[in-house]
Design an enzyme around this catalytic site. Structure first.
Site, PDB file in Angstrom:
ATOM      1  N   TYR A 157      -5.481 -13.293  -4.516  1.00 51.38           N
ATOM      2  CA  TYR A 157      -4.770 -12.787  -3.054  1.00 51.38           C
ATOM      3  C   TYR A 157      -5.451 -13.601  -2.012  1.00 51.38           C
ATOM      4  CZ  TYR A 157      -3.685  -8.990   0.542  1.00 51.38           C
ATOM      5  OH  TYR A 157      -3.093  -8.397   1.584  1.00 51.38           O
ATOM      6  N   CYS A 207       0.797  -1.373   0.270  1.00 54.57           N
ATOM      7  CA  CYS A 207       0.074   0.024   0.178  1.00 54.57           C
ATOM      8  C   CYS A 207       0.901   1.121   0.014  1.00 54.57           C
ATOM      9  CB  CYS A 207      -0.935  -0.004   1.162  1.00 54.57           C
ATOM     10  SG  CYS A 207      -1.944  -1.604   1.357  1.00 54.57           S
ATOM     11  N   HIS A 245      -5.177 -11.949   6.079  1.00 53.28           N
ATOM     12  CA  HIS A 245      -6.468 -12.158   6.915  1.00 53.28           C
ATOM     13  C   HIS A 245      -7.303 -11.122   6.094  1.00 53.28           C
ATOM     14  CE1 HIS A 245      -4.804 -13.906  10.934  1.00 53.28           C
ATOM     15  NE2 HIS A 245      -4.912 -14.871  10.001  1.00 53.28           N
ATOM     16  N   ASP A 266       3.655  -9.953   9.105  1.00 52.47           N
ATOM     17  CA  ASP A 266       4.587 -10.067   7.720  1.00 52.47           C
ATOM     18  C   ASP A 266       5.248  -8.682   7.769  1.00 52.47           C
ATOM     19  OD1 ASP A 266       5.207 -10.412   5.122  1.00 52.47           O
ATOM     20  OD2 ASP A 266       3.362  -9.552   4.360  1.00 52.47           O
TER      21      ASP A 266
END
Ligand code: ADP
Ligand code: SF4
Length: 688
Positions: A170, A31, A174, A266
């Site tokens: 993707y 992002c 979560h 991550d």
């Protein structure tokens, strides 16, 4: 350090389905707070990565339908064909620099909130939103699933039209429907999409097959999959179901992009995960199970580690989000043997914080990040000097070091003077605290660069007064003298400060950071700053064996760290170290041997016995030198500019940015600077 030949394996081309990447450097989707609201900025930022040598440059999660609406966050959007031109800006720009462009198609299920679209929320099962907003997602029926598959197919087709070379399915973080279907914590269906792993994988398999059928002749199909939820036996684990998923789908995608969930794991910060390559033990099995190329991440910045991951058959591609943000030119620097010039990511997640706020990305290490389009800043190129010849920078914190380095790169004769024995200012201090040692890379990179240059003179142990500055005879002065933490308790909750009685032992963060440890006995850390430092200091003092009471007017520890994905870890760490938490309390007064607290809601008072107090409230700008120079000597100088924390106390990232800006703007016409400020992407008023 690595030689360029030792790293040659990193520059081999790799085939991914029908396309070929020119080397092994792969910017995985991340992002950037630009997305569909700022497509020109997005294109320029991604193109900079391509120019810096990343063979594959991905965009960020791309909403495929109004039922996956992430507003107010500016991710990418591909609801219908009207979104194609904005995405094409990026693919054209990335292709123009010789790289492949990847699109991360996403349906975010109940992770989306659909605040803009007001569409129904979809999930495998009846699920409440994880935010405080009182909305629920409905369990998708068969018709919903068919619809979702149609939307994904259509989005894949449009991705090809927009010029993408790699199209993602993707199932990670979560955050998406395929991932929600895969995981029992979100999926309690009784039909063929729930229950057994075979059933839970069904949707991901269908989407993969259909995406391949739709665009697979022209585009590579990537699967982004979190092999481990980092929940131990409570969740999917790499060695159990994680591996089984990869076995089931092994040859279906053209590329496996593997990581761990959730996003906070991550994108772990160095404060909680200091090891570069920290994901390797989770993902190393993947290449044994599939013949398709594999990309993995884990803050990979060391060329030696990268080359060994490829040689050992763990990865085909070196994946990076943050290392590519901190240094878009990392691949080229490795290729050209300029390893020492790499600006290593410090793992602070300030980049993430801007996405969390819905504003364009910024980076502590790389002040040009996010400014490629709106200010036309290039991380490696800066304009040569104009008429002036010399500049003095006073203070060697992040602002002073960055300013001096950029001025030197522009060709000025630069003198940098620092009062203390060592260069580095607040970075040096903060990096000495528990968990923050990697932050020192901010100063290491800059000091190394300055030391290589013939046009730079560095002075330590040199506190300068105004008359000494004038005596030096350098007509252009940048004052980066920083800020100090207050000792009077003034802050967000106490505009007039806190009453501090005689004999009480009060410390500031500056005291602790210079190595002072309050004597035995309980210590109160009062955090009215509510950012990161209060929590770090409490952790630090607990680690040093002190009994710590953490007091804050906030209702949770270090609320700012929610933006950097750390808040849960911060609070857990304090609790595990036995720190007593006193939340929603202001500090009413400090006396010898005790403090009085007041509940922010009821005003009810209570007290804690303690032998010392650390006040983390607000900072005071250090402007004495600047004020004196302004007062009597201003006419003698061509330039006098206050920068960094001395101008506006903020994050280290803000100080670096301020120093960079001052160096870029030096000798520019003030009217131009004011008029331009920066380019904006204005809303089109044309009827659509
Ligand atoms: P910033 O974050 O804006 O870079 P810092 O607080 O990190 O600011 O750094 C300011 C530095 O300036 C400190 O290292 C401090 O010792 C130094 N400094 C402050 N006043 C003077 C002075 N008069 N002469 C030289 N150095 C100074
Ligand atoms: Fe790394 Fe921090 Fe820059 Fe993010 S902001 S890329 S974590 S240095």
């Amino acid at each position: 350090m690595s030689s360029a030949e030792g790293c040659s394996v990193l520059f081999e081309p790799v085939q991914i389905g029908p396309v070929t990447a020119r080397n092994r450097f792969y910017q995985v989707p991340h992002c950037n707070g630009m997305g569909h609201l700022r497509p020109q900025a997005e294109a320029a930022m991604r193109a900079m990565k391509a120019e810096g040598g990343w063979a594959v440059v991905s965009n960020q999660e791309t909403e495929i339908h109004p039922t996956s609406d992430l507003s107010p966050f500016a991710e990418n959007r591909l609801w219908d064909e009207r979104d194609i031109p904005a995405l094409r800006l990026m693919t054209d720009a990335v292709h123009g620099k010789g790289s492949l462009a990847a699109i991360e198609l996403a349906h975010n299920g109940h992770h989306a909130q659909n605040h803009l679209s007001r569409a129904p929320l979809l999930a495998p099962s009846e699920l409440a939103l994880q935010t405080a907003y009182p909305k629920q997602a409905r369990a998708m029926d068969k018709a919903d699933i068919r619809e979702f598959r149609k939307w994904h197919r259509a989005a894949a087709r449009r991705s090809r039209e927009a010029g993408f070379d790699i199209v993602y399915v993707y199932a990670g973080h979560h955050m998406t429907l395929p991932h929600h279907f895969l995981l029992p914590q979100f999926n309690d269906r009784m039909d063929e999409y729930g229950g057994s792993l075979e059933n839970r994988v069904r949707l991901t398999r269908e989407i993969l097959e259909e995406t391949k059928e739709e665009v697979g002749d022209d585009c590579a199909i990537a699967l982004r999959f979190a092999v481990d939820e980092m929940l131990g036996s409570e969740g999917m684990q790499a060695q159990e179901e994680g591996r089984a998923v990869v076995e089931m789908l092994a040859e279906l995608p053209d590329l496996w992009d593997v990581n761990v969930a959730d996003w906070s794991n991550d994108s772990a910060t160095t404060r909680f995960e200091p090891r570069d390559g920290f994901q390797t033990s989770y993902i190393e099995f993947v290449k044994q199970v599939t013949s398709k190329p594999v990309v993995g991440v884990g803050r990979l910045t060391s060329p030696d580690l990268m080359a060994s991951l490829v040689r050992k058959g763990i990865l085909d591609f070196i994946g990076a989000a943050r290392p590519s943000i901190a240094d878009p030119f990392l691949p080229n620097k490795i290729k050209e043997g300029r390893i020492e010039e790499i600006r290593e990511c410090i793992g602070c997640n300030i980049c993430v914080s801007s996405d969390s706020l819905g504003v364009p990305i910024r980076c502590t290490q790389n002040p040009t990040m996010g400014e490629e389009w709106r200010r036309k800043w290039h991380p490696e190129i800066i304009e040569r000097r104009v008429k002036e010849e010399a500049a003095l920078v006073v203070g060697s914190g992040p602002a002073g070091l960055e300013c001096a380095m950029q001025l030197a790169r522009r060709g000025y004769e630069v003198t940098l003077a620092e009062a203390k024995q060592e260069l580095g200012g607040r970075v040096l201090q903060e990096a000495g605290l528990t968990g923050l040692s990697a932050w020192k890379r901010v100063t290491d990179h800059r000091i190394y660069d300055l030391q290589q240059r013939g046009n730079v003179q560095l002075f330590t142990d040199s506190p300068l007064s105004a008359s000494e500055v004038v005596e030096l005879g350098i007509p252009n002065v940048f004052v980066s003298t920083g800020a100090k933490w207050r000792r009077d308790g003034r802050g967000k909750s106490a505009f007039h400060g806190v009453s501090i009685g005689l004999g009480s032992r009060v410390f500031t963060p500056d005291d602790i950071m210079t190595g002072v440890v309050p004597e035995d006995g309980p210590v109160v850390v009062y955090d009215d700053d509510q950012a990161y430092l209060g929590g770090v200091l409490a952790d630090h003092l607990a680690q040093a064996g002190r009994e710590v009471f953490f007091v804050t007017p906030a209702s949770l520890v270090s609320p700012f760290t929610e933006l950097t994905l750390e808040q849960t870890k911060v609070q857990r760490s304090l609790l595990e170290k036995g720190v007593h938490l006193n939340l929603s309390q202001t500090l009413a007064n400090v006396a010898s041997g005790q403090v009085t607290l007041q509940c922010v809601y009821t005003g009810r008072e209570n007290s804690i016995e303690c032998s010392s107090v650390v006040l983390v409230t607000q900072r005071m700008r250090e402007t004495t030198l600047y004020d004196e120079l302004c007062g009597t000597n201003a006419g003698l100088l061509n330039t006098l500019e206050l920068i960094g924390d001395a101008a506006n106390p903020g994050l280290i990232a803000d100080a670096v940015y301020s120093g960079h800006m001052a160096a870029r703007n030096f000798e520019r016409n003030a009217d131009d600077i004011d008029r331009e400020f920066f380019r904006r992407e204005l809303v089109s008023l044309e009827p659509v």
